[in-house]
Design a protein around this motif. Structure first.
Motif, PDB file in Angstrom:
ATOM      1  N   THR A   3     -15.465-107.639  71.508  1.00 50.59           N
ATOM      2  CA  THR A   3     -16.568-108.598  71.400  1.00 50.59           C
ATOM      3  C   THR A   3     -17.538-108.271  70.276  1.00 50.59           C
ATOM      4  O   THR A   3     -18.372-109.116  69.921  1.00 50.59           O
ATOM      5  N   GLY A   4     -17.485-107.050  69.746  1.00 53.23           N
ATOM      6  CA  GLY A   4     -18.439-106.653  68.728  1.00 53.23           C
ATOM      7  C   GLY A   4     -19.737-106.113  69.295  1.00 53.23           C
ATOM      8  O   GLY A   4     -20.602-105.648  68.546  1.00 53.23           O
TER       9      GLY A   4
ATOM     10  N   PHE B  76     -12.752-106.812  66.573  1.00 54.48           N
ATOM     11  CA  PHE B  76     -13.741-105.951  65.921  1.00 54.48           C
ATOM     12  C   PHE B  76     -13.272-104.501  65.905  1.00 54.48           C
ATOM     13  O   PHE B  76     -14.075-103.573  66.018  1.00 54.48           O
TER      14      PHE B  76
ATOM     15  N   SER C 245     -14.956-101.958  63.453  1.00 51.41           N
ATOM     16  CA  SER C 245     -16.233-101.401  63.897  1.00 51.41           C
ATOM     17  C   SER C 245     -16.019-100.314  64.933  1.00 51.41           C
ATOM     18  O   SER C 245     -16.718 -99.293  64.943  1.00 51.41           O
TER      19      SER C 245
END
Length: 631
Positions: free
Chosen positions: A569-570, A596, A599
């Motif tokens: 989901t980030g 993501f 990240s």
């Protein structure tokens, strides 16, 4: 200190010396018995040093050492809390110190083939480097990333992952195919050259993962939504194409309209431009379709100015303007067809029955009477039909990573009836291709499936090491080692994935059967394992696996749901950050794929670099603390 105190202390030290000598002899005998039970050794009848150390550790941990630890600590001696990598060397050192304190000669000790203090620590480092390659500067723990399907077509993605900190790429053989796997590996090898850093490839065999079978298909409704206006413009109506009936179904209209349905022969003859098609939608609201124009292919473009839901049971009345009024053309309504087929929805509540069947019987929802009572239970197939005959009354069943739980209530010749014992308050939606866990059941499916054997042909020639899914016994490991030998991969590294309660119970034998034969790692597959043993036990068990693996100088992969929220989901979840910090005690940490993932890799890289200065396995690292300095 009084003379009596000095005498008591001397007596305690002598008692501790005698107790440690007895403990050492007990460990020597217990380890020898366990190793002899393996029935294998090298040509000289010897076992590897790591096998000896693991056997010593297993014998040591059969006892409750807490009273002894406290007594040793009172004497300012090692409490044996960090002996995993060098059990006998640590005990021998304490014996040596105690002998000096007691002013007696070092007692004669039977020689041990286990490694010394430094050699024990070095063996784990060497074995880790052999499987995962050299560590990155400033970070000892490696990062493994599960390759998404996109990695087969997007070389830039793979290179970016490597640049962000990935050390190993995991390919799950349960997904994609040989062509995609080959392209993923090609992209990894080119990324290695581009980045100038190696990346190992793990290929994970699918194993006998038991899953829910397919669901029945049923026509699904459509939703018509007018588009919101921009600035001062009027709202644009929803657009629907009505085609004459075709056995091939209604083709989707592309960007020209929102949906496409089919008129029967009577409807095709009846409808004209300018008509209105009146209906009650699936929510009970009165709605109107306006027939705009005939198209070149004989179909009609119609508009709807309000939100509406239509389904196979929706009846339409054709209205036409006559004498200033909208009047029905015929009293008999028309019905549309061509709705898209979708899997049926099965929702289970706590207390509901559920029937497990062979996979060829598509799943379907329960039939209920007017009061909501179940007349016929919902049913779902499972992919491994022979399992049905090996379940017993009271057998727990967990579905979709533990989202729903059930217990076997009845056993029939061709099915098993479950009773749902755990479900979310609003119910649980049962879907196809979701995992089923059967804790403690002896399924006897064999260590390798036909697909696994076929995939091994590719894995043996292209991967750096292989993941053994659902391994449960030492004999399973022997089967895989034999299959690798047949394919010319007798030295390929193996990752034993600990996913079931049975595998957990057999972990010592799984490790001892492989040490010295193949490079070995252990994966703590925390998703399936938590379902099998219960989430409340996972924290304890993952610690025990870390200790056993360190005693065998076997690297550990900390897997499943690491920074999962961030990868998918980030967003960053604080509990997941704490979990990621704890993962640094393993030699490798695995991230699953997600939009993501980049990240997540960068975040994990930063966490591991910071935490390794504070913790090495169970030992706190006493780096100078900024908080300790005067303000």
């Amino acid at each position: 200190m009084t003379e009596n105190d000095q005498v008591a202390r001397a007596d305690e030290r002598r008692a501790l010396l005698d107790e440690l000598l007895a403990l050492r002899q007990e460990l020597m005998e217990g380890a020898a018995a366990r190793l002899d039970a393996l029935s294998w050794a090298d040509e000289a009848g010897r076992y590897p040093a790591s096998a000896h150390n693991l056997a010593h550790y297993l014998a040591l941990r059969c006892r409750d050492l807490r009273p002894l630890q406290l007594r040793l600590a009172r004497q300012g001696l090692s409490s044996l809390g960090r002996v995993e990598a060098h059990v006998m060397a640590s005990i021998d050192q304490v014996i040596h110190v105690l002998a000096g304190l007691c002013a007696v000669a070092d007692p004669p000790l039977d020689p041990s083939r286990a490694p010394g203090f430094d050699a024990g620590n070095d063996l784990l480092s060497v074995n880790t480097r052999g499987l995962f390659g050299a560590p990155q500067p400033g970070r000892a723990a490696r990062i493994m990333v599960t390759m998404p399907s996109e990695a087969a077509s997007n070389e830039d993605l793979v290179r970016a992952l490597l640049e962000s900190g990935m050390d190993a790429a995991r390919i799950n053989c349960a997904h994609d195919d040989v062509l995609a796997w080959r392209r993923m590996i090609e992209h990894v090898r080119r990324a290695e050259q581009s980045v100038g850093r190696p990346c190992r490839v793990l290929m994970d065999l699918a194993g006998h993962k038991i899953r829910t079978g397919p669901l029945e298909q049923a026509p699904s409704g459509i939703r018509l939504r007018p588009r919101r206006p921009e600035a001062d413009a009027a709202a644009a109506p929803a657009r629907l194409v009505l085609r004459p009936y075709s056995a091939q179904g209604a083709a989707m209209p592309g960007g020209e309209a929102d949906a496409c349905l089919m008129l029967d022969a009577r409807g095709t003859r009846l409808v004209e431009a300018g008509d209105r098609l009146e209906f009650t939608d699936l929510r009970g609201k009165r709605r109107v379709l306006e027939v705009d124009r005939a198209r070149d292919d004989g179909s009609w473009m119609v508009h709807c100015h309000k939100n509406a839901r239509m389904g196979p049971q929706t009846d339409l009345r054709v209205l036409r303007m006559r004498s200033g009024r909208w009047l029905p053309v015929e009293t008999q309504p028309i019905r549309l067809s061509g709705y898209r087929m979708r899997p049926v929805k099965i929702r289970l509540l706590e207390g509901d029955p559920l029937r497990l069947t062979p996979p060829e019987r598509p799943g379907r929802p329960a039939r209920r009477d007017a009061s909501g009572q179940v007349i016929e239970p919902a049913c779902i197939g499972i992919t491994a039909a022979p399992v049905l005959g090996r379940l017993h009354l009271g057998q727990p069943v967990w579905i979709d990573d533990g989202k729903a739980g059930a217990v076997v209530e009845e056993i029939h010749p061709d099915s098993v009836l479950l009773r749902v014992t755990r479900a979310p308050p609003g119910g649980f939606r049962l879907r196809a291709d979701k995992g089923i866990n059967l804790p403690g059941a002896a399924l006897e499916l064999g260590p390798l499936s036909d697909k696994d054997l076929q995939d091994l042909d590719f894995v043996a020639g292209h991967a750096d090491f292989v993941g053994f899914s659902f391994v449960e016994t030492a004999s399973d490991m022997l089967v895989l080692m034999d299959e690798l030998q047949r394919r010319g991969a007798g030295n390929m590294g193996i990752v034993a994935k600990i996913e079931t309660e049975r595998a957990l119970g057999n972990l010592p034998e799984i490790m001892l059967s492989t040490i010295g034969k193949h490079p070995l790692a252990v994966m703590i597959a925390r998703g399936d394992l938590a379902v099998e043993i219960g989430g409340e036990r996972l924290a304890e068990i993952q610690e025990e696996i870390l200790w056993l693996a360190e005693a065998g100088h076997v690297p550990v992969i900390w897997a499943t749901q690491v920074l999962e929220t961030l990868a998918k989901t980030g967003a960053i979840s604080r509990p997941e950050l704490s979990d990621a910090a704890m993962s640094g005690r393993a030699e490798c940490v695995m991230l699953n794929k997600g939009p993501f993932i980049m990240s997540a890799v960068r975040t994990l890289d930063a966490i591991l670099r910071r935490m390794q200065d504070h913790q090495l396995k169970k030992m706190p690292q006493l780096r100078a603390l900024q908080l300790a300095h005067p303000g």
